[in-house]
Design a protein around this motif. Structure first.
Motif, PDB file in Angstrom:
ATOM      1  N   UNK A 118       0.952  -1.069   0.044  1.00  0.00           N
ATOM      2  CA  UNK A 118       0.136   0.148   0.046  1.00  0.00           C
ATOM      3  C   UNK A 118       0.869   1.294  -0.131  1.00  0.00           C
ATOM      4  N   UNK A 119       2.148   1.251  -0.556  1.00  0.00           N
ATOM      5  CA  UNK A 119       2.791   2.391  -0.624  1.00  0.00           C
ATOM      6  C   UNK A 119       3.462   2.862   0.583  1.00  0.00           C
TER       7      UNK A 119
ATOM      8  N   UNK B 115      -5.556  -7.880  -7.211  1.00  0.00           N
ATOM      9  CA  UNK B 115      -5.055  -6.256  -7.075  1.00  0.00           C
ATOM     10  C   UNK B 115      -6.009  -5.551  -6.370  1.00  0.00           C
ATOM     11  N   UNK B 116      -5.623  -4.808  -5.679  1.00  0.00           N
ATOM     12  CA  UNK B 116      -6.109  -3.624  -4.662  1.00  0.00           C
ATOM     13  C   UNK B 116      -6.865  -2.447  -5.503  1.00  0.00           C
TER      14      UNK B 116
ATOM     15  N   UNK C 257     -12.783  -4.926 -10.010  1.00  0.00           N
ATOM     16  CA  UNK C 257     -14.104  -4.223 -10.352  1.00  0.00           C
ATOM     17  C   UNK C 257     -14.016  -3.577 -11.895  1.00  0.00           C
ATOM     18  N   UNK C 258     -12.902  -3.008 -11.887  1.00  0.00           N
ATOM     19  CA  UNK C 258     -12.642  -2.147 -13.134  1.00  0.00           C
ATOM     20  C   UNK C 258     -12.613  -2.948 -14.442  1.00  0.00           C
TER      21      UNK C 258
ATOM     22  N   UNK D 184       0.108   9.613   2.750  1.00  0.00           N
ATOM     23  CA  UNK D 184       1.398   8.946   2.631  1.00  0.00           C
ATOM     24  C   UNK D 184       1.380   7.452   2.457  1.00  0.00           C
ATOM     25  N   UNK D 185       0.161   6.918   2.262  1.00  0.00           N
ATOM     26  CA  UNK D 185      -0.371   5.463   1.948  1.00  0.00           C
ATOM     27  C   UNK D 185      -1.681   5.441   1.429  1.00  0.00           C
ATOM     28  N   UNK D 186      -2.006   4.288   0.986  1.00  0.00           N
ATOM     29  CA  UNK D 186      -3.340   4.112   0.232  1.00  0.00           C
ATOM     30  C   UNK D 186      -4.508   4.054   1.386  1.00  0.00           C
TER      31      UNK D 186
END
Length: 409
Positions: free
Chosen positions: A156-157, A290-291, A296-297, A372-374
């Motif tokens: 999550x970065x 994938x998150x 869904x996309x 700073x993160x997802x």
């Protein structure tokens, strides 16, 4: 007869996607600490037949538990619910003789250092890198060009620092080594932490979602990524990517090379790439769904149930996959300033037919952190349309109309 799926880690995302299925029943191994603090007992579904407690985060305690359950139930598939479950799931799949990524690949795909070492072995394009143990290692790695310092085992970065000069190293060391994971997805016991430095790669960023059955790629999608200014957190994704035929060919070639070199058995690979002038460079690769609602996309754009077909591969069942996208789908995350949330305006702009899903995950009075993160994002919306121009226009109009008023503390 219903197929029996063993899910490692409780995934409300997957269970919500599977809620209308009558062909499966689900058994779950979950960390007791996560089960209690996330109040997972309150999530009700008839799909779940049994939940047992076992450690899987940086632990293989759940493997023996899975074997005992399998001897009783005879599972048809084992499903990794999240990144931290991939390593244990790989070992369980090997032990039970079920489709999966293989244990060796599960380890590679959950540790960025091991992934870079595999890239070296198999000639996968990747940036110069170094495992970082001491602060001095960062000074030794610096050669005058920007580079990235980040945790090798978090998602999550979280904790990513960009170092552009020697003067950035002290702050980057503190930022990255002290970064904390989201308490909702991790446990209080000590977890292995490793860190990696790698050259910063310029160029547009894409991800490639690939379904693999018996070492053969049966579906690939390219997702275009949009990041917030001044950090590495995704502001949005577009499926399929608006990308040239030449770059599409290069990305799919390199992804095929990755799958073949790693000898992936069966499963889902979510890989992230940047395209430089010399071609794609692998940034990261995960072995799970994938998150950021990318699943869904894909389902919206290609008009098939992406997670269902992934589960069918794991169950050795026939799939029904549409290879060409018939629509364009995008997700965008709201950009809210840091401070105390006082008012949200323009929500009515989301009430259009092209918006198929949205959520605002903060309430008036909440303290909004700097992104700073997802986990710091405040909400999202999904737009589905016929063309890239259409979905981008609608998404940008909504972003201009939805306003978050905050009081800076």
């Amino acid at each position: 007869m219903k197929q029996k799926i063993l899910m490692i880690g409780f995934s409300m995302v997957a269970l919500k996607q599977f809620k209308d299925r009558t062909d499966i029943e689900v058994y779950i191994i979950e960390e007791e600490e996560l089960y209690e603090k996330n109040k997972l007992s309150e999530f009700k579904t008839n799909l779940v037949k049994k939940i047992v407690f076992g450690n899987y985060i940086d632990s293989e305690d759940c493997v023996a538990i899975a074997k005992v359950l399998h001897d009783e139930i005879e599972f048809d598939a084992v499903f990794p619910s999240k990144d931290y479950a991939v390593k244990a799931t790989g070992k369980i799949a090997d032990l039970l003789g079920l489709p999966g990524l293989k244990e060796k690949n599960a380890r590679i795909l959950t540790n960025k250092i091991l992934l870079r070492e595999a890239c070296e072995r198999y000639d996968i394009p990747h940036p110069r890198y170094k495992k970082i143990i001491r602060k001095e290692d960062l000074f030794n790695f610096y050669e005058g060009n920007p580079f990235i310092f980040k945790p090798a085992t978090l998602q999550a970065s979280i904790g990513i620092s960009k170092i552009e000069s020697v003067g950035d190293i002290e702050k980057a060391w503190e930022n990255t080594t002290s970064a904390l994971d989201n308490p909702k997805i991790t446990v209080s016991r000590e977890i292995n932490r490793e860190h990696i430095a790698e050259d910063y790669v310029n160029g547009p960023e894409f991800s490639v979602e690939t379904l693999v059955r018996d070492n053969e790629i049966i579906f690939s999608n390219i997702t275009e990524k949009i990041t917030f200014d001044n950090n590495f957190v995704e502001e949005g994704h577009i499926v399929p990517a608006n990308i040239s035929a030449a770059d599409t060919e290069k990305l799919l070639y390199e992804k095929k090379n990755l799958v073949e070199k790693l000898e992936i058995d069966s499963g889902l690979l979510h890989s992230e790439w940047k395209i430089e002038k010399d071609g794609p460079v692998l940034i990261e690769c995960a072995g799970r769904m994938p998150g950021d609602y990318i699943y869904d996309l894909i389902s919206n754009a290609y008009e098939f149930d992406f997670l269902k077909e992934y589960s069918m591969i794991l169950m050795r069942e026939p799939t029904n996959i549409q290879q060409l996208a018939t629509k364009v789908s995008t997700i965008r995350y709201f950009n809210c300033p840091a401070g105390e949330l006082k008012e949200i305006k323009g929500v009515d702009s989301l009430m259009v037919p092209e918006v198929v899903d949205f959520s605002i995950d903060r309430s008036i009075g909440d303290i909004i952190p700097v992104v700073k993160s997802s986990w710091d994002r405040v909400g999202h919306f999904v737009v589905v349309g016929e063309t890239h121009d259409e979905v981008n226009r609608i998404a940008n109009e909504i972003l201009n109309q939805v306003e978050f008023e905050v009081e800076i503390k």
